[in-house]
Write an enzyme that holds these catalytic residues in place. Structure first.
Site, mmCIF file in Angstrom:
data_model
loop_
_atom_site.group_PDB
_atom_site.id
_atom_site.type_symbol
_atom_site.label_atom_id
_atom_site.label_comp_id
_atom_site.label_asym_id
_atom_site.label_seq_id
_atom_site.Cartn_x
_atom_site.Cartn_y
_atom_site.Cartn_z
ATOM 1 N N GLU A 1 0.806 -1.344 0.052
ATOM 2 C CA GLU A 1 -0.031 -0.178 -0.159
ATOM 3 C C GLU A 1 0.962 1.064 0.013
ATOM 4 O O GLU A 1 1.676 1.407 0.936
ATOM 5 C CB GLU A 1 -0.528 -0.012 1.304
ATOM 6 C CG GLU A 1 -1.845 0.932 1.356
ATOM 7 C CD GLU A 1 -2.930 0.871 2.607
ATOM 8 O OE1 GLU A 1 -3.082 -0.244 2.944
ATOM 9 O OE2 GLU A 1 -3.093 2.059 2.963
ATOM 10 N N ASP B 1 -4.263 9.844 10.108
ATOM 11 C CA ASP B 1 -2.903 9.248 10.709
ATOM 12 C C ASP B 1 -2.458 9.646 11.796
ATOM 13 O O ASP B 1 -2.652 10.881 12.086
ATOM 14 C CB ASP B 1 -1.932 9.471 9.437
ATOM 15 C CG ASP B 1 -2.033 8.493 8.272
ATOM 16 O OD1 ASP B 1 -2.139 7.236 8.342
ATOM 17 O OD2 ASP B 1 -2.267 9.209 7.083
#
Lengths: 405, 287
Positions: free
Chosen positions: B49, B60
């Site tokens: 990924e 994140d």
């Protein structure tokens, strides 16, 4: 314009707005929207909100005729909408009071907020103190340094101020961190966003709570002058005070609505935050809206002397109002804002916040084009006590006679 | 038929869960990045990924925030990321998935991005800030709607052919995420809208390394796994140890590990251990 009806059911203002957030937050946004739609027609909720607005926040705030400022330009009559007289010193409490009541109704125990200038952080810490809820405020390290009095106030009010050291260490980064906190603690936490930004339904909710500014201003000017104003001027960072005063006038086409962004060192430099003047649509912090970004779609690091305007995005409704040309957007530099502070303080005895001073500064451009029979309302969104350190450190020194040549 | 789904299915048939390793594109350095990705695949990762760095990565945690910032400081652009993908895909037929926030993709031009990614051999795309309700506004702008009118049936765009035992096609899978807060109804809708696999976020939170999971995590994975019918399901967020992989293997078709690997790459001392970490995770994927 008599059919303005935004946002639509999907939270879009034209193509702007929306819910560009991680999946985790979607149920919370839906719950918030459902709760708000129910509460806004609930007589008990409205009674409590209105009572807090009058007995705690001090509303209605006055509309002050600025006689010496009017004489200074010798053009249109200038009125000031005095949000600086709200409890805690700015319009931010209008929204925080509404949202704390929603949070209570949702059964949330913990409140988080982002803040730039600290005014929204103080407003949120204030309502948390009043209602006995835990409060965490995210604030960029740069802003903590330049808005120290507000940091101290938040702590005194019992809030935890969490410094944010990522990115430009300002409002944008504080907002990112608040969203990350919400993603993590969404089950027991309500996020009180401070401006008309973020994912739907926030831009709508914050606008609605701030609309009291425009509703009052309309009543007050009709009472004082028996007619609507020709121009309304407000500063725009995220744009909540501006939406608050503009919204009740949107269908009054004769009223010229003017938003003033922060031009920092100037819009020909890369140190500004004139989002609507120079940005282009992008997806940021949950919304599709005008955004200052680079050629790769990375969000720009922006600058304004005023921490509350130091933001690369803008509320999505402003993006629509710009495109449909209902509001005209201009900008004022740091120096012009400082001169605005000097002007209003010397001539009216009112020390405006650095944010609001951008709206004052625009009078230098607007007034020469007005006639003596016209009326201008300026939204003084907050007071400048928090900015004394910045003002003292600035080059614009206070001349004894007050106003410069 | 989705290349990724078939690929994961083949692994599962051989009693293996898929191991997808997240790498921030261009990190820790631009020049060796393709070699790093190749060695990650050679160490036992089944998929990569590739994270397109973004200035404001909302989903994140601190580790991937840091690696994204360092990649941006080094000048990594969306074009660079596609260039890496192309080179990696020439090295291996293991699927490459891109993870990118909406704005850099929008700025690149969504149609152009999908076309260039396809040409670079990318098989899937994850956009964490485009949830179900924004899928159509984002991916089906007016321009794209008119393109779709020319070939209304997506299947007609697919060029199916057998190559090395797996079915390939030229359509990028768009992978949506479920979270513990998603209702059953939403999970079904997300499954219907996704292709290839559904990304099941294990926790309410941002990406990171989680020391321990409470029982509710496994319960949620079980629930979600039982609702995903059309696609494969990979789990991610917080997964960092071989024990995590073993524990959650029964409730998924594969795992995604990002922050643990990025943390190791961030620390110069630990960097040489990175491939060993991947080998251990890969072993844990065998049943």
């Amino acid at each position: 314009m008599n059919n303005y009806n935004s946002p639509d059911s999907k939270g879009k203002f034209g193509i702007y707005g929306g819910k560009y957030v991680p999946e985790t937050l979607i149920p919370a946004l839906e719950q918030l929207e459902a709760s708000y739609n129910q509460l806004k027609n609930d007589s008990e909720f409205l009674r409590e909100y209105n009572q807090l607005q009058s007995e705690y926040n001090g509303r209605p705030t006055p509309l002050t005729f600025a006689k010496r400022l009017t004489d200074h330009f010798s053009k249109a009559k200038i009125y000031l909408k005095r949000e600086d007289l709200c409890h805690t010193g700015a319009h931010k409490l209008n929204n925080a009071l509404g949202q704390i009541l929603i949070a209570k109704s949702l059964g949330k125990k913990r409140i988080i907020a982002e803040t730039g200038a600290g005014q929204h952080g103080v407003a949120t810490a204030t309502v948390c103190a009043k209602f006995g809820l835990q409060c965490v405020v995210y604030m960029g390290e740069v802003d903590i340094e330049r808005q120290k009095p507000n940091v101290f106030r938040m702590k005194l009010l019992g809030a935890e101020v969490r410094p944010v050291s990522s990115g430009s260490k300002t409002l944008k980064d504080a907002t990112n961190e608040a969203i990350r906190d919400w993603v993590t603690n969404v089950n027991d936490t309500h996020y009180i966003i401070g401006s008309v930004v973020g994912p739907h339904p926030y831009p709508m909710i914050v606008r609605d709570f701030q609309s009291i500014i425009g509703i009052e201003a309309k009543e007050q000017i009709l009472k004082a002058e028996n007619r609507l104003p020709n121009h309304i001027v407000a500063c725009v960072g995220g744009g909540s005070n501006a939406m608050g005063i503009f919204f009740p006038f949107i269908n009054d086409e004769s009223v010229n609505l003017i938003g003033v962004e922060a031009a920092g060192y100037g819009i020909n430099t890369d140190k500004h935050c004139a989002t609507l003047t120079l940005g282009e649509p992008g997806i940021f912090q949950g919304m599709n809206t005008y955004l200052l970004q680079d050629s790769n779609g990375q969000v720009s690091e922006v600058h304004s002397i005023s921490a509350g305007l130091d933001y690369p995005g803008v509320g999505p409704e402003h993006s629509l109002l710009k495109d449909i040309k209902r509001v005209k957007y201009f900008s004022a530099t740091d120096d012009e804002a400082l001169k605005g502070i000097n002007l209003l303080t010397k001539l009216e005895g009112i020390l405006p916040a650095l944010e609001s001073a951008h709206a004052i500064a625009h009078l230098e451009k607007l007034l020469p084009e007005t006639g003596n029979d016209e009326i201008v309302i300026v939204n003084v969104s907050g007071r400048g006590d928090k900015d004394l350190a910045t003002i003292i450190n600035s080059e614009i020194l206070v001349s004894p006679s007050g106003v410069e040549d | 038929m989705s290349y990724i789904k078939n690929y994961i299915d083949e692994l599962n048939k051989n009693n293996r869960k898929a191991l997808s390793i997240f790498l921030t594109a261009g990190f820790p350095n631009k020049t060796n990045f393709v070699d790093l990705a190749k060695s990650v695949l050679d160490s036992g990762a089944d998929m990569i990924e590739l994270g397109i760095p973004f200035s404001d990565p909302l989903a994140d945690g601190p580790i991937i925030q840091a690696t994204s910032k360092l990649a941006l400081d080094a000048g990594v652009t969306s074009k660079d990321v596609l260039c890496y993908a192309e080179q990696i895909s020439k090295h291996s037929n293991k699927p490459i998935v891109l993870m990118g926030y909406a704005n850099p993709i929008k700025k690149y031009g969504i149609e152009n991005f999908l076309r260039d990614a396809t040409n670079a051999g990318v098989k899937g795309l994850i956009v964490p800030d485009v949830p179900l309700e924004e899928y159509d506004p984002f991916f089906h702008s007016e321009e794209r709607q008119s393109l779709d009118k020319e070939s209304p049936n997506n299947m007609s765009k697919e060029i199916l052919h057998h190559a090395q035992g797996v079915i390939q096609n030229d359509r990028i899978d768009v992978i949506l995420l479920t979270t513990p807060t998603s209702s059953e109804e939403r999970i079904k809708q997300i499954d219907a809208k996704s292709s290839g696999f559904v990304y099941c976020v294990s926790i309410t939170g941002t990406t990171g390394v989680k020391d321990s999971f409470d029982d509710s995590t496994a319960e949620n994975l079980k629930r979600t796994y039982s609702l995903i019918k059309k696609n494969k399901m990979l789990i991610g967020f917080g997964i960092s140890k071989p024990e995590d992989v073993k524990r959650f293997s029964p409730f998924c078709d594969g795992v995604i590990v990002g922050s643990r690997v990025m943390k190791s790459l961030l620390n110069k001392e630990e960097r040489k251990e990175t491939l060993k970490i991947i080998e251990q995770l890969s072993q844990a994927c065998e049943s």
